[in-house]
Scaffold this motif. Structure first.
Motif, PDB file in Angstrom:
ATOM      1  N   ASN A  32       1.130   4.112  -2.965  1.00  0.00           N
ATOM      2  CA  ASN A  32       0.741   5.617  -2.458  1.00  0.00           C
ATOM      3  C   ASN A  32       1.800   6.441  -3.424  1.00  0.00           C
ATOM      4  O   ASN A  32       1.734   7.557  -3.541  1.00  0.00           O
ATOM      5  CB  ASN A  32       0.552   5.578  -1.080  1.00  0.00           C
ATOM      6  CG  ASN A  32      -0.695   5.271  -0.560  1.00  0.00           C
ATOM      7  OD1 ASN A  32      -1.532   4.996  -1.616  1.00  0.00           O
ATOM      8  ND2 ASN A  32      -0.956   4.731   0.587  1.00  0.00           N
ATOM      9  N   ARG A  33       3.090   5.849  -2.923  1.00  0.00           N
ATOM     10  CA  ARG A  33       4.337   6.686  -3.450  1.00  0.00           C
ATOM     11  C   ARG A  33       4.346   7.008  -5.074  1.00  0.00           C
ATOM     12  O   ARG A  33       4.692   7.927  -5.277  1.00  0.00           O
ATOM     13  CB  ARG A  33       5.706   6.156  -2.936  1.00  0.00           C
ATOM     14  CG  ARG A  33       6.010   6.394  -1.346  1.00  0.00           C
ATOM     15  CD  ARG A  33       7.402   5.961  -1.267  1.00  0.00           C
ATOM     16  NE  ARG A  33       7.685   4.633  -1.936  1.00  0.00           N
ATOM     17  CZ  ARG A  33       7.819   3.640  -0.907  1.00  0.00           C
ATOM     18  NH1 ARG A  33       7.314   3.537   0.243  1.00  0.00           N
ATOM     19  NH2 ARG A  33       7.983   2.453  -1.411  1.00  0.00           N
TER      20      ARG A  33
ATOM     21  N   LYS B 237       0.859  -1.163   0.056  1.00  0.00           N
ATOM     22  CA  LYS B 237       0.052   0.129   0.016  1.00  0.00           C
ATOM     23  C   LYS B 237       0.576   1.412   0.247  1.00  0.00           C
ATOM     24  O   LYS B 237       0.708   2.402  -0.691  1.00  0.00           O
ATOM     25  CB  LYS B 237      -0.994   0.000   1.353  1.00  0.00           C
ATOM     26  CG  LYS B 237      -2.012   1.192   1.311  1.00  0.00           C
ATOM     27  CD  LYS B 237      -2.678   1.134   2.383  1.00  0.00           C
ATOM     28  CE  LYS B 237      -3.823   2.295   2.736  1.00  0.00           C
ATOM     29  NZ  LYS B 237      -4.732   2.351   3.694  1.00  0.00           N
ATOM     30  N   SER B 238       1.859   0.962   0.682  1.00  0.00           N
ATOM     31  CA  SER B 238       2.799   2.382   0.831  1.00  0.00           C
ATOM     32  C   SER B 238       3.590   2.674  -0.799  1.00  0.00           C
ATOM     33  O   SER B 238       3.754   3.705  -1.055  1.00  0.00           O
ATOM     34  CB  SER B 238       3.863   2.099   1.857  1.00  0.00           C
ATOM     35  OG  SER B 238       4.894   3.069   1.795  1.00  0.00           O
TER      36      SER B 238
END
Length: 630
Positions: free
Chosen positions: A18-19, A14-15
């Motif tokens: 998002n980036r 998820k991170s």
């Protein structure tokens, strides 16, 4: 044992997503900001500039070439006209690959490599965007058909109707009217770029060149809107061109043809003047050429044939031919002797057939080797006695002789509107010191007195000098134009009249010239036989190559082009002159016998009516007029 299945790290993925979304959003924002910034610059900061560029790409000024002024003779005969023609033009911006299109054109019309190279030269000349360039003039119906069938292969090429110059009488007025030709690169740099937009031709010689600015007119224009392909969508504005001014010349077509007939096939020049006005009535340089060849663009082969011809048809003998005048200047020398007081009409010289300077044993021969005995001035003119004029020239001296002959226009340009005229040469002691770095010798004065030596004049100068004898010194510059745009041309630098101390000198010389034609001993009496009017004339025979002392001229041992030139000048009627004629026949040998009858034929054509009777004085010349523009 089976390996355990690893579990997904949901938080890590998820991170990462998002980036990536943030990077994409940042890039998008940067691009949007750049686009908005560019739009702001174009729409706000550069609004005026970009609007002008857009308008220039959409709206074009197309030139409309003016119709060239017409040229007429004094009786309204058209000498230079305009006729419709279908010409091939190219607009580079619409052609795409220009070289390929020109190669296709060359193949379609079956043209040679020389013509292909001419296309490249035409397209290299300076022009405005979307301005068509004329590649070919006077297309034939067959060529137009080939172009129509192959139009899809020839983008940017169009067949357009235009006016081109035409000379109905062709070679008869080539050396006076001149001709127009395609504008070359050197000329294009000096012409008004605005006035000559859309114009492909310019006056090259003669009246066509001298009055170019009056004949050309003023360019018109159309302001048109075009699409992205350069096609005209609509006309926004239109201004008609101003046609060039018509010119009426003093030449008479009938007299010109009579003069050409009298001269025949012989190489030479003839000019006829009205002594009261300076009007040039006829002007013949033979052989001539067809000026229509130059209008469409003469081929290299045709031009080489004219340029390299031994008879030099392109050479204007009337204006540029420099010849020794021979005995035709003896009347002017007589005027100098009478006016200076060196001689009187009764002054006599004994002629044993030659003349010797004091303390010199060199014999200067008279053409009549047996001599004429005692001769006075009138007899010396009648017999063209060299001995008398040797003695007179010696008494005058070179400086006085030079100054008097220069007053008659010899050795200088005399015309008003004939820019091609050569100045000739009237030598002097000062001239010889400056050019030859040698002193002037007494013997050179003697031969100058009979029109030989360094002296060189044009046939036009001879005619003008004779005109001054006929008009008793009244100067009227020879000119071709009687009216330009309905107005008579004005001489900006009028020559002063020749004023003599004793005006009787004019009549005394006139009487001597009449005896040349009408006295039983006159050397040109045969030319005046049966004339209904009195003629005042003077013959001349001028050496082309020098003859050694003591030798006699032998025509059978002389190459044809080394034989003497035959000259004759005269005016008539002698008591009230209406025409002056000067003739020079290259290698014609005998002036009185060969050139004299030519002068007589021209005078008869001008002075006599169809029944052979002498015309009334007011019927021989038409007043200046203005022919309507056709």
């Amino acid at each position: 044992m089976p390996q355990p299945i690893p579990l997904k790290d949901q938080a890590r993925e998820k991170s990462l997503v998002n980036r990536r979304l943030l990077v994409c959003a940042g890039i998008t924002l940067v691009l949007v900001a750049a686009l908005v910034g560019r739009l702001y610059v174009l729409q706000v900061v550069q609004h005026d500039q970009q609007s002008a560029v857009s308008e220039n790409n959409r709206v074009h000024m197309l030139p409309i070439a003016p119709e060239r002024g017409l040229i007429y003779d004094r009786n309204g005969v058209v000498l230079a006209a305009n006729r419709p023609s279908f010409n091939l033009t190219m607009t580079r911006e619409r052609a795409g690959n220009v070289a390929q299109v020109l190669d296709e054109l060359t193949q379609v019309l079956g043209l040679d490599t020389d013509q292909r190279q001419e296309f490249d030269k035409d397209l290299r000349r300076g022009r405005k965007p979307f301005e068509p360039v004329t590649l070919m003039v006077g297309l034939s119906e067959e060529q137009i058909a080939h172009l129509a069938v192959n139009q899809f292969r020839l983008p940017g090429l169009e067949v357009e109707p235009q006016f081109i110059r035409e000379y109905p009488l062709a070679e008869h007025f080539a050396h006076s009217v001149g001709y127009v030709g395609r504008i070359n690169e050197r000329e294009a740099k000096t012409l008004d770029a605005t006035e000559y937009r859309g114009t492909q031709s310019i006056g090259k010689t003669g009246i066509e060149r001298f009055y170019e600015d009056r004949l050309h007119g003023h360019v018109g224009y159309e302001e048109v809107e075009t699409n992205a392909q350069g096609r005209v969508m609509r006309v926004l504005d239109h201004r008609d061109p101003t046609p060039g001014e018509d010119i009426v010349l003093s030449l008479d077509a009938h007299l010109q043809q009579a003069a050409e007939k009298a001269l025949g096939e012989r190489r030479g020049a003839l000019v006829a003047l009205d002594p009261g006005t300076g009007d040039i009535l006829a002007m013949v340089s033979n052989p001539s050429f067809d000026p229509n060849l130059f209008v469409k663009g003469i081929s290299f082969k045709q031009y080489a044939a004219l340029r390299d011809s031994i008879d030099r048809p392109l050479f204007n003998r009337v204006l540029r031919g420099l010849y020794a005048p021979g005995s035709t200047i003896k009347p002017e020398v007589a005027i100098a002797g009478l006016d200076s007081g060196v001689i009187t009409p009764s002054s006599r010289v004994f002629d044993p057939g030659y003349y010797e300077l004091p303390n010199y044993d060199h014999k200067y021969r008279n053409w009549n080797r047996s001599g004429d005995g005692w001769v006075d001035l009138s007899a010396a003119i009648m017999r063209s006695n060299d001995t008398y004029f040797y003695d007179l020239a010696h008494k005058l001296g070179i400086e006085r002789l030079h100054d008097y002959l220069a007053d008659f226009g010899l050795g200088q340009k005399v015309s008003l509107d004939l820019f091609e005229e050569a100045a000739g040469l009237m030598p002097s002691a000062q001239w010889k010191r400056a050019t030859r770095r040698q002193p002037w010798f007494p013997g050179e004065t003697l031969i100058l007195g009979i029109g030989q030596g360094y002296m060189q004049v044009t046939p036009l100068q001879l005619a003008q000098a004779t005109s001054l004898l006929a008009s008793k010194g009244a100067w009227h510059r020879p000119h071709l134009a009687m009216s330009v745009g309905g107005q008579a041309p004005v001489d900006p630098n009028p020559m002063p009249d020749i004023v003599l101390h004793d005006r009787n000198a004019w009549e005394q010389v006139n009487q001597g010239m009449q005896r040349v034609m009408h006295d039983p001993r006159g050397i040109a009496r045969a030319a005046a036989a049966g004339a209904q009017y009195r003629i005042a004339g003077k013959s001349g025979t001028a050496q082309v190559v020098a003859i050694r002392q003591g030798e006699r001229y032998n025509r059978n041992k002389t190459l044809e082009r080394h034989r003497d030139n035959a000259l004759f000048v005269g005016f008539a009627p002698a008591e009230a002159p209406r025409i002056v004629v000067a003739v020079m026949i290259e290698n014609g040998e005998a002036g009185g016998r060969v050139a004299g009858p030519v002068v007589r034929e021209v005078m008869d054509a001008w002075l006599l009516d169809e029944q052979g009777h002498l015309k009334a004085p007011d019927a021989s010349a038409a007043p200046p007029g203005h022919a309507p523009h056709a």
